[in-house]
Design a protein around this motif. Structure first.
Motif, PDB file in Angstrom:
ATOM      1  N   ALA A 343       0.831  -1.215   0.000  1.00 24.85           N
ATOM      2  CA  ALA A 343       0.000   0.000   0.000  1.00 24.85           C
ATOM      3  C   ALA A 343       0.861   1.259   0.000  1.00 24.85           C
ATOM      4  O   ALA A 343       0.524   2.256  -0.657  1.00 24.85           O
ATOM      5  N   ASP A 344       1.979   1.221   0.729  1.00 25.82           N
ATOM      6  CA  ASP A 344       2.892   2.372   0.747  1.00 25.82           C
ATOM      7  C   ASP A 344       3.486   2.627  -0.631  1.00 25.82           C
ATOM      8  O   ASP A 344       3.620   3.794  -1.056  1.00 25.82           O
ATOM      9  N   LEU A 345       3.863   1.562  -1.337  1.00 26.12           N
ATOM     10  CA  LEU A 345       4.422   1.732  -2.685  1.00 26.12           C
ATOM     11  C   LEU A 345       3.395   2.337  -3.616  1.00 26.12           C
ATOM     12  O   LEU A 345       3.715   3.204  -4.451  1.00 26.12           O
ATOM     13  N   ILE A 346       2.151   1.877  -3.507  1.00 20.38           N
ATOM     14  CA  ILE A 346       1.080   2.437  -4.345  1.00 20.38           C
ATOM     15  C   ILE A 346       0.883   3.916  -4.019  1.00 20.38           C
ATOM     16  O   ILE A 346       0.773   4.760  -4.916  1.00 20.38           O
ATOM     17  N   LYS A 347       0.856   4.233  -2.736  1.00 14.74           N
ATOM     18  CA  LYS A 347       0.634   5.616  -2.297  1.00 14.74           C
ATOM     19  C   LYS A 347       1.725   6.550  -2.810  1.00 14.74           C
ATOM     20  O   LYS A 347       1.481   7.742  -3.070  1.00 14.74           O
ATOM     21  N   GLY A 348       2.919   6.031  -2.998  1.00 11.27           N
ATOM     22  CA  GLY A 348       4.030   6.857  -3.463  1.00 11.27           C
ATOM     23  C   GLY A 348       4.217   6.877  -4.978  1.00 11.27           C
ATOM     24  O   GLY A 348       5.250   7.336  -5.470  1.00 11.27           O
ATOM     25  N   THR A 349       3.230   6.392  -5.717  1.00  8.65           N
ATOM     26  CA  THR A 349       3.337   6.319  -7.180  1.00  8.65           C
ATOM     27  C   THR A 349       2.421   7.336  -7.842  1.00  8.65           C
ATOM     28  O   THR A 349       1.201   7.315  -7.631  1.00  8.65           O
ATOM     29  N   GLU A 350       3.006   8.216  -8.642  1.00  7.22           N
ATOM     30  CA  GLU A 350       2.202   9.235  -9.335  1.00  7.22           C
ATOM     31  C   GLU A 350       1.387   8.604 -10.460  1.00  7.22           C
ATOM     32  O   GLU A 350       0.186   8.815 -10.572  1.00  7.22           O
ATOM     33  N   LYS A 351       2.049   7.834 -11.304  1.00  6.24           N
ATOM     34  CA  LYS A 351       1.370   7.105 -12.372  1.00  6.24           C
ATOM     35  C   LYS A 351       2.058   5.759 -12.542  1.00  6.24           C
ATOM     36  O   LYS A 351       3.290   5.700 -12.594  1.00  6.24           O
ATOM     37  N   GLY A 352       1.271   4.708 -12.655  1.00  6.86           N
ATOM     38  CA  GLY A 352       1.876   3.390 -12.816  1.00  6.86           C
ATOM     39  C   GLY A 352       0.832   2.308 -12.941  1.00  6.86           C
ATOM     40  O   GLY A 352      -0.372   2.572 -12.986  1.00  6.86           O
ATOM     41  N   ILE A 353       1.302   1.063 -12.967  1.00  9.11           N
ATOM     42  CA  ILE A 353       0.430  -0.095 -13.117  1.00  9.11           C
ATOM     43  C   ILE A 353       0.787  -1.120 -12.046  1.00  9.11           C
ATOM     44  O   ILE A 353       1.962  -1.464 -11.868  1.00  9.11           O
ATOM     45  N   LEU A 354      -0.222  -1.603 -11.349  1.00  4.04           N
ATOM     46  CA  LEU A 354      -0.049  -2.652 -10.346  1.00  4.04           C
ATOM     47  C   LEU A 354      -0.299  -3.999 -11.012  1.00  4.04           C
ATOM     48  O   LEU A 354      -1.336  -4.207 -11.639  1.00  4.04           O
ATOM     49  N   VAL A 355       0.662  -4.926 -10.861  1.00  6.66           N
ATOM     50  CA  VAL A 355       0.574  -6.245 -11.479  1.00  6.66           C
ATOM     51  C   VAL A 355       0.481  -7.301 -10.388  1.00  6.66           C
ATOM     52  O   VAL A 355       1.380  -7.429  -9.552  1.00  6.66           O
ATOM     53  N   THR A 356      -0.611  -8.072 -10.400  1.00  3.47           N
ATOM     54  CA  THR A 356      -0.805  -9.126  -9.400  1.00  3.47           C
ATOM     55  C   THR A 356       0.120 -10.299  -9.646  1.00  3.47           C
ATOM     56  O   THR A 356       0.789 -10.778  -8.738  1.00  3.47           O
ATOM     57  N   ARG A 357       0.140 -10.777 -10.896  1.00  2.96           N
ATOM     58  CA  ARG A 357       1.046 -11.883 -11.222  1.00  2.96           C
ATOM     59  C   ARG A 357       1.307 -11.934 -12.716  1.00  2.96           C
ATOM     60  O   ARG A 357       0.598 -11.322 -13.527  1.00  2.96           O
ATOM     61  N   LEU A 358       2.335 -12.705 -13.085  1.00  2.00           N
ATOM     62  CA  LEU A 358       2.698 -12.942 -14.478  1.00  2.00           C
ATOM     63  C   LEU A 358       2.430 -14.401 -14.800  1.00  2.00           C
ATOM     64  O   LEU A 358       2.469 -15.271 -13.927  1.00  2.00           O
ATOM     65  N   TRP A 359       2.187 -14.680 -16.066  1.00  2.00           N
ATOM     66  CA  TRP A 359       1.734 -16.013 -16.467  1.00  2.00           C
ATOM     67  C   TRP A 359       2.288 -16.354 -17.841  1.00  2.00           C
ATOM     68  O   TRP A 359       2.544 -15.470 -18.662  1.00  2.00           O
ATOM     69  N   GLN A 367      20.899 -14.930 -23.468  1.00  2.00           N
ATOM     70  CA  GLN A 367      22.110 -14.147 -23.192  1.00  2.00           C
ATOM     71  C   GLN A 367      21.806 -12.759 -22.629  1.00  2.00           C
ATOM     72  O   GLN A 367      22.697 -12.111 -22.084  1.00  2.00           O
ATOM     73  N   THR A 368      20.562 -12.315 -22.769  1.00  2.00           N
ATOM     74  CA  THR A 368      20.159 -11.065 -22.114  1.00  2.00           C
ATOM     75  C   THR A 368      19.084 -11.323 -21.061  1.00  2.00           C
ATOM     76  O   THR A 368      18.643 -10.398 -20.392  1.00  2.00           O
ATOM     77  N   LEU A 369      18.673 -12.582 -20.937  1.00  2.00           N
ATOM     78  CA  LEU A 369      17.588 -12.993 -20.049  1.00  2.00           C
ATOM     79  C   LEU A 369      16.290 -12.273 -20.380  1.00  2.00           C
ATOM     80  O   LEU A 369      15.506 -11.915 -19.489  1.00  2.00           O
ATOM     81  N   LEU A 370      16.040 -12.069 -21.656  1.00  2.62           N
ATOM     82  CA  LEU A 370      14.785 -11.450 -22.084  1.00  2.62           C
ATOM     83  C   LEU A 370      13.677 -12.497 -22.047  1.00  2.62           C
ATOM     84  O   LEU A 370      13.822 -13.590 -22.606  1.00  2.62           O
ATOM     85  N   TYR A 371      12.581 -12.148 -21.372  1.00  7.11           N
ATOM     86  CA  TYR A 371      11.428 -13.042 -21.255  1.00  7.11           C
ATOM     87  C   TYR A 371      10.171 -12.344 -21.758  1.00  7.11           C
ATOM     88  O   TYR A 371      10.076 -11.110 -21.756  1.00  7.11           O
ATOM     89  N   THR A 372       9.219 -13.168 -22.186  1.00  7.10           N
ATOM     90  CA  THR A 372       7.906 -12.651 -22.543  1.00  7.10           C
ATOM     91  C   THR A 372       6.854 -13.425 -21.764  1.00  7.10           C
ATOM     92  O   THR A 372       7.093 -14.552 -21.308  1.00  7.10           O
ATOM     93  N   GLY A 373       5.698 -12.824 -21.578  1.00  2.00           N
ATOM     94  CA  GLY A 373       4.615 -13.460 -20.846  1.00  2.00           C
ATOM     95  C   GLY A 373       3.450 -12.502 -20.732  1.00  2.00           C
ATOM     96  O   GLY A 373       3.409 -11.466 -21.407  1.00  2.00           O
ATOM     97  N   LEU A 374       2.499 -12.835 -19.872  1.00  5.95           N
ATOM     98  CA  LEU A 374       1.269 -12.064 -19.736  1.00  5.95           C
ATOM     99  C   LEU A 374       1.032 -11.667 -18.289  1.00  5.95           C
ATOM    100  O   LEU A 374       1.394 -12.397 -17.365  1.00  5.95           O
ATOM    101  N   THR A 375       0.412 -10.501 -18.106  1.00  6.20           N
ATOM    102  CA  THR A 375      -0.134 -10.174 -16.789  1.00  6.20           C
ATOM    103  C   THR A 375      -1.472 -10.893 -16.656  1.00  6.20           C
ATOM    104  O   THR A 375      -2.102 -11.252 -17.659  1.00  6.20           O
ATOM    105  N   ARG A 376      -1.910 -11.077 -15.389  1.00  7.33           N
ATOM    106  CA  ARG A 376      -3.156 -11.808 -15.216  1.00  7.33           C
ATOM    107  C   ARG A 376      -3.738 -11.618 -13.808  1.00  7.33           C
ATOM    108  O   ARG A 376      -3.014 -11.275 -12.884  1.00  7.33           O
ATOM    109  N   ASP A 377      -5.046 -11.819 -13.696  1.00  5.55           N
ATOM    110  CA  ASP A 377      -5.753 -11.910 -12.406  1.00  5.55           C
ATOM    111  C   ASP A 377      -5.673 -10.651 -11.558  1.00  5.55           C
ATOM    112  O   ASP A 377      -5.539 -10.713 -10.345  1.00  5.55           O
ATOM    113  N   GLY A 378      -5.761  -9.500 -12.207  1.00  4.08           N
ATOM    114  CA  GLY A 378      -5.794  -8.241 -11.473  1.00  4.08           C
ATOM    115  C   GLY A 378      -4.660  -7.320 -11.866  1.00  4.08           C
ATOM    116  O   GLY A 378      -3.566  -7.399 -11.300  1.00  4.08           O
TER     117      GLY A 378
END
Length: 438
Positions: A343-359, A367-378
């Motif tokens: 809640a403190d992190l959210i309160k200190g954010t002017e603009k942003g996106i809250l991500v519940t989990r990745l899927w 070699q760069t550890l680049l990953y792809t995936g989806l946000t989900r469930d909130g």
């Protein structure tokens, strides 16, 4: 019989080793009792309990090895298993990277076993499921959840005198809550060694709130955003990164820890200076066994210290080749964080996106550890320190290495998937497209 004491396990291992005619022999003995309950559409669909006790024998002649397994423990069956392992070893090709077995080792004591978790019974599981289903039913929400508890042990010994034994308990719970129309979804996950710390009702209430709040999601343009990754979202990317701390991969040029032209990036500052990640089998909140599967001791190891790569994992073969200490991969890791709540992190954010989990995370570039995936469930839009509205889910393309260089803030670490991970506030997190996932 599934859970043997240290003395009972050693007696069986010693008996097996006494049958050996091989140059070297190792024995691994595993037992567990596992219970579970599963529900969907607010109704329990399956529940059960199983026990298993198994033994694996590995015989070695020179650099040839063979393994045989069994779940019968009379003398005749044990000796037959030994002979079978020896027969396989004689037929096997030589392993040029084989290392002689270890002798006796010293291990840290780790409190991985909690009696209250071992005492879980069907009535407890039913109550845990009811505490999750009932509040959802009362609010016309749809719950799907799974609880699994395990009590087990692992023991290993060899003809060089090594013996190790660890007994452990665990309970894992996950819950997905959907709105009746299927347009809103929330999720929560918990895992502990000590079941007294688990509250399925409280976890479900978090998922319920997210499900209700995520209805009528609005579409935002893909791009780079400041994000707050809850621990359930951050853990998968961080676990993938920690699995890449293998020295051999780095030496052979196959890792983000490889230097161009040869060498490894050990000792280099690759992350924000606030990033410190370590493993400690004796940590009271996330204890793990004091030894690895091959009998090597697990100790407290700092992998990243104030952004600097301090240690890599080494197989025994690669460590011998390089003339260094053979450090096994950790069973779990701990990322140091701050003291702020989510809640403190959210309160200190002017603009942003809250991500519940990745899927559905997949590697794009090792070699760069680049990953792809989806946000989900909130997934929610934050403005002026408040959650304003739910947003449609995104596909992301991001590297945890880049992510940990774009760190803005961290919260207090919490246990997730056997690790301790803080919520992370990250700038310029890359969302590449929208997703129809709920």
């Amino acid at each position: 019989m599934a859970i043997l004491t240290k003395e009972e396990a050693k007696k069986i291992i010693d008996k097996v080793l006494a049958f050996s005619k091989a140059d070297e022999m190792s024995v691994a003995l595993t037992g567990r009792r596992t219970g579970n309950i599963r529900y969907a559409r607010n109704t329990v669909s399956t529940s059960g309990e199983s026990t298993d006790l198994s033994l694996a024998v590995t015989a070695v002649y020179g650099k040839r090895s063979g393994t045989s397994t069994i779940n019968e423990f009379d003398d005749k069956s044990l000796e037959k298993t030994v002979r079978r392992a020896e027969e396989i070893a004689k037929l096997a090709p030589e392993n040029p990277e084989y290392m002689p077995m270890l002798g006796p080792q010293q291990y840290l004591e780790s409190n991985t076993f909690v009696q209250s978790t071992a005492n879980i019974d069907p009535a407890f599981r039913a109550k845990a499921a009811f505490d999750s289903i009932d509040p959802c039913t009362r609010k016309n929400l749809v719950a799907a959840g799974y609880l699994e508890d395990t009590t087990g042990f692992f023991a290993t010994g060899n003809s060089k005198g090594l013996f190790a034994y660890n007994k452990s308990t665990s309970v894992d719970f996950s819950i997905t809550v959907r709105t009746a129309d299927g347009l809103g979804s929330g999720y929560a996950i918990k895992d502990y060694n000590d079941v007294s710390k688990l509250n399925t009702k409280a976890a479900t209430e978090v998922a319920m709130q997210k499900a209700i709040a995520s209805v009528s999601a609005q579409a935002l343009e893909p791009g780079k955003y400041t994000v707050i990754l809850e621990p359930a979202a951050a853990v998968d990317l961080l676990q993938n990164m920690m699995r890449s701390f293998d020295a051999r991969s780095a030496d052979e040029g196959r890792s983000f820890l490889s230097k161009k032209g040869g060498g490894v990036r050990l000792g280099e500052k690759l992350f924000d200076e606030r990033v410190t990640i370590y493993s400690d089998p004796t940590n009271p909140d996330a204890p793990t066994s004091g030894f690895a599967g091959d009998g090597r001791a697990q100790e407290k190891v700092t992998w990243i210290d104030n952004g600097v790569v301090k240690n890599l994992t080494y197989s025994r073969f690669w460590a011998d080749k390089k003339g260094v200490r053979a450090v096994p991969p950790p069973s779990g890791f701990i990322m140091a964080g701050g003291t702020q709540s989510l809640a403190d992190l959210i309160k200190g954010t002017e603009k942003g996106i809250l991500v519940t989990r990745l899927w559905y995370i997949r590697a794009v570039d090792p070699q760069t550890l680049l990953y792809t995936g989806l946000t989900r469930d909130g997934t929610f839009y934050i403005e002026n320190g408040k959650i304003k509205f739910p947003v449609k889910n995104f596909r992301f393309n991001e590297s945890p290495v880049i992510m940990l260089n774009n760190l803005e803030a961290m919260g207090a670490p919490v246990r997730i998937s056997g690790n301790l991970i803080p919520p992370l506030k990250i700038r310029d997190f890359t969302f590449s497209s929208l997703s129809d996932a709920v």
